[in-house]
Design a protein around this motif. Sequence first.
Motif, PDB file in Angstrom:
ATOM      1  N   GLY A   1       0.730  -1.353  -0.322  1.00  0.00           N
ATOM      2  CA  GLY A   1      -0.141   0.094  -0.078  1.00  0.00           C
ATOM      3  C   GLY A   1       0.513   1.090  -0.188  1.00  0.00           C
ATOM      4  N   LYS A   2       0.337   2.096   0.362  1.00  0.00           N
ATOM      5  CA  LYS A   2       0.525   3.568  -0.192  1.00  0.00           C
ATOM      6  C   LYS A   2       1.568   3.872   1.004  1.00  0.00           C
ATOM      7  CE  LYS A   2      -2.989   6.504  -1.040  1.00  0.00           C
ATOM      8  NZ  LYS A   2      -3.176   7.687  -1.195  1.00  0.00           N
ATOM      9  N   GLY A   3       1.582   3.184   2.763  1.00  0.00           N
ATOM     10  CA  GLY A   3       2.594   2.855   3.572  1.00  0.00           C
ATOM     11  C   GLY A   3       4.078   2.706   3.141  1.00  0.00           C
ATOM     12  N   ILE A   4       4.451   1.418   1.710  1.00  0.00           N
ATOM     13  CA  ILE A   4       5.386   0.986   1.897  1.00  0.00           C
ATOM     14  C   ILE A   4       6.148   1.914   0.889  1.00  0.00           C
ATOM     15  CG2 ILE A   4       6.211  -0.595   0.199  1.00  0.00           C
ATOM     16  CD1 ILE A   4       4.044  -2.916   1.406  1.00  0.00           C
ATOM     17  N   VAL A   5       4.656   2.605  -0.200  1.00  0.00           N
ATOM     18  CA  VAL A   5       5.450   3.126  -1.216  1.00  0.00           C
ATOM     19  C   VAL A   5       5.818   4.205  -0.518  1.00  0.00           C
ATOM     20  CG1 VAL A   5       5.055   4.463  -3.207  1.00  0.00           C
ATOM     21  CG2 VAL A   5       3.508   2.058  -3.380  1.00  0.00           C
ATOM     22  N   PHE A   6       5.223   4.962   0.242  1.00  0.00           N
ATOM     23  CA  PHE A   6       6.125   6.690   0.529  1.00  0.00           C
ATOM     24  C   PHE A   6       7.232   5.798   1.298  1.00  0.00           C
ATOM     25  CE2 PHE A   6       1.497   8.560   1.552  1.00  0.00           C
ATOM     26  CZ  PHE A   6       1.261   9.245   0.222  1.00  0.00           C
ATOM     27  N   ASN A   7       7.433   4.959   2.142  1.00  0.00           N
ATOM     28  CA  ASN A   7       8.646   4.226   2.792  1.00  0.00           C
ATOM     29  C   ASN A   7       9.349   4.542   1.560  1.00  0.00           C
ATOM     30  OD1 ASN A   7      10.388   4.047   5.320  1.00  0.00           O
ATOM     31  ND2 ASN A   7      10.514   2.014   4.313  1.00  0.00           N
ATOM     32  N   ASN A   8       9.625   3.395   0.612  1.00  0.00           N
ATOM     33  CA  ASN A   8      11.030   3.713  -0.639  1.00  0.00           C
ATOM     34  C   ASN A   8      11.142   4.808  -1.190  1.00  0.00           C
ATOM     35  OD1 ASN A   8      10.343   0.517  -0.300  1.00  0.00           O
ATOM     36  ND2 ASN A   8       9.227   0.063  -1.614  1.00  0.00           N
ATOM     37  N   ILE A   9      10.246   5.591  -1.375  1.00  0.00           N
ATOM     38  CA  ILE A   9      10.222   6.807  -1.819  1.00  0.00           C
ATOM     39  C   ILE A   9      11.317   7.920  -0.315  1.00  0.00           C
ATOM     40  CG2 ILE A   9       9.547   9.728  -2.429  1.00  0.00           C
ATOM     41  CD1 ILE A   9       6.743   7.468  -4.095  1.00  0.00           C
ATOM     42  N   GLY A  10      10.922   7.843   0.331  1.00  0.00           N
ATOM     43  CA  GLY A  10      11.657   8.697   1.078  1.00  0.00           C
ATOM     44  C   GLY A  10      12.959   7.881   1.181  1.00  0.00           C
ATOM     45  N   SER A  29       4.939   7.748   5.467  1.00  0.00           N
ATOM     46  CA  SER A  29       4.635   6.305   5.840  1.00  0.00           C
ATOM     47  C   SER A  29       4.457   6.291   7.140  1.00  0.00           C
ATOM     48  CB  SER A  29       6.217   5.949   5.613  1.00  0.00           C
ATOM     49  OG  SER A  29       5.809   3.812   5.563  1.00  0.00           O
ATOM     50  N   ARG A  30       5.316   6.862   8.057  1.00  0.00           N
ATOM     51  CA  ARG A  30       4.585   6.493   9.276  1.00  0.00           C
ATOM     52  C   ARG A  30       3.189   6.973  10.139  1.00  0.00           C
ATOM     53  NH1 ARG A  30       7.825   9.393  13.960  1.00  0.00           N
ATOM     54  NH2 ARG A  30       7.123  11.280  13.399  1.00  0.00           N
ATOM     55  N   SER A  31       2.486   8.660   8.801  1.00  0.00           N
ATOM     56  CA  SER A  31       1.110   8.611   9.608  1.00  0.00           C
ATOM     57  C   SER A  31       0.374   7.279   9.472  1.00  0.00           C
ATOM     58  CB  SER A  31       0.777   9.826   8.789  1.00  0.00           C
ATOM     59  OG  SER A  31      -0.088   9.763   9.445  1.00  0.00           O
ATOM     60  N   ILE A  32       1.252   6.592   8.179  1.00  0.00           N
ATOM     61  CA  ILE A  32      -0.358   6.065   7.646  1.00  0.00           C
ATOM     62  C   ILE A  32      -0.170   4.225   8.395  1.00  0.00           C
ATOM     63  CG2 ILE A  32      -0.475   4.080   5.397  1.00  0.00           C
ATOM     64  CD1 ILE A  32       0.099   6.147   3.802  1.00  0.00           C
ATOM     65  N   ARG A  33       1.316   3.893   8.823  1.00  0.00           N
ATOM     66  CA  ARG A  33       1.110   2.586   9.945  1.00  0.00           C
ATOM     67  C   ARG A  33       0.503   3.229  10.924  1.00  0.00           C
ATOM     68  NH1 ARG A  33       5.849  -0.176   6.852  1.00  0.00           N
ATOM     69  NH2 ARG A  33       5.678   0.716   4.780  1.00  0.00           N
ATOM     70  N   GLU A  34       0.800   3.864  10.909  1.00  0.00           N
ATOM     71  CA  GLU A  34       0.306   4.205  12.492  1.00  0.00           C
ATOM     72  C   GLU A  34      -1.282   3.854  12.340  1.00  0.00           C
ATOM     73  OE1 GLU A  34       3.529   7.193  14.875  1.00  0.00           O
ATOM     74  OE2 GLU A  34       1.892   8.212  13.381  1.00  0.00           O
ATOM     75  N   GLN A  35      -1.810   4.443  11.344  1.00  0.00           N
ATOM     76  CA  GLN A  35      -3.044   4.553  11.207  1.00  0.00           C
ATOM     77  C   GLN A  35      -4.389   3.309  11.327  1.00  0.00           C
ATOM     78  OE1 GLN A  35      -4.292   7.425   8.007  1.00  0.00           O
ATOM     79  NE2 GLN A  35      -3.715   8.984   9.095  1.00  0.00           N
ATOM     80  N   ILE A  36      -3.122   2.490  10.745  1.00  0.00           N
ATOM     81  CA  ILE A  36      -3.804   0.903  10.645  1.00  0.00           C
ATOM     82  C   ILE A  36      -3.298   0.231  11.354  1.00  0.00           C
ATOM     83  CG2 ILE A  36      -3.925   2.172   7.727  1.00  0.00           C
ATOM     84  CD1 ILE A  36      -1.923   0.097   7.191  1.00  0.00           C
ATOM     85  N   ASP A  38      -0.571  -0.651  11.437  1.00  0.00           N
ATOM     86  CA  ASP A  38       0.681  -1.687  11.021  1.00  0.00           C
ATOM     87  C   ASP A  38       2.498  -2.205  12.097  1.00  0.00           C
ATOM     88  OD1 ASP A  38       2.765  -3.751  10.060  1.00  0.00           O
ATOM     89  OD2 ASP A  38       3.318  -1.964   7.605  1.00  0.00           O
ATOM     90  N   ASN A  39       2.328  -2.322  13.347  1.00  0.00           N
ATOM     91  CA  ASN A  39       3.386  -2.431  13.863  1.00  0.00           C
ATOM     92  C   ASN A  39       4.493  -3.062  13.355  1.00  0.00           C
ATOM     93  OD1 ASN A  39       2.234  -1.057  15.377  1.00  0.00           O
ATOM     94  ND2 ASN A  39       1.946  -2.300  17.424  1.00  0.00           N
ATOM     95  N   GLY A  40       5.006  -3.818  12.503  1.00  0.00           N
ATOM     96  CA  GLY A  40       6.200  -4.236  11.415  1.00  0.00           C
ATOM     97  C   GLY A  40       5.920  -3.221  10.914  1.00  0.00           C
ATOM     98  N   GLY A  41       5.229  -2.958   9.872  1.00  0.00           N
ATOM     99  CA  GLY A  41       5.970  -1.460   8.930  1.00  0.00           C
ATOM    100  C   GLY A  41       5.936  -0.110  10.070  1.00  0.00           C
ATOM    101  N   LEU A  42       5.698  -0.185  10.903  1.00  0.00           N
ATOM    102  CA  LEU A  42       6.340   1.141  11.981  1.00  0.00           C
ATOM    103  C   LEU A  42       7.623   1.148  12.551  1.00  0.00           C
ATOM    104  CD1 LEU A  42       4.931   3.611  13.038  1.00  0.00           C
ATOM    105  CD2 LEU A  42       4.197   2.776  14.636  1.00  0.00           C
TER     106      LEU A  42
END
Length: 85
Positions: A1-10, A29-36, A38-42
């Motif tokens: 999702g967007k969280g992964i893409v934003f992290n990759n662009i970062g 990316s952090r904001s999206i992962r916190e909202q959903i 996703d502790n692993g992604g965060l």
Amino acid sequence: GKGIVFNNIGTIYFHKKDYANAADYYNRSRSIREQIGDNGGLSVVLGNLGDLALARNDPSGAIGFYERSLALNEKTVSASDRAEN
């Protein structure tokens, strides 16, 4: 999702040493992962923010990000272990 893409662009901006844009995308990316929840992604993005803080010569900021990343990682691993048992 967007969280992964934003992290990759970062990460791309980080490698280009464009730290302002790297921070912007990592924080998106952090904001999206916190909202959903996703502790692993965060945990991953917090580690990247720690790397960014180090690159900006902010070791105490880096430690804060790394400690949060580690705590989330341990929580995620513990939950995974419980689910398997």
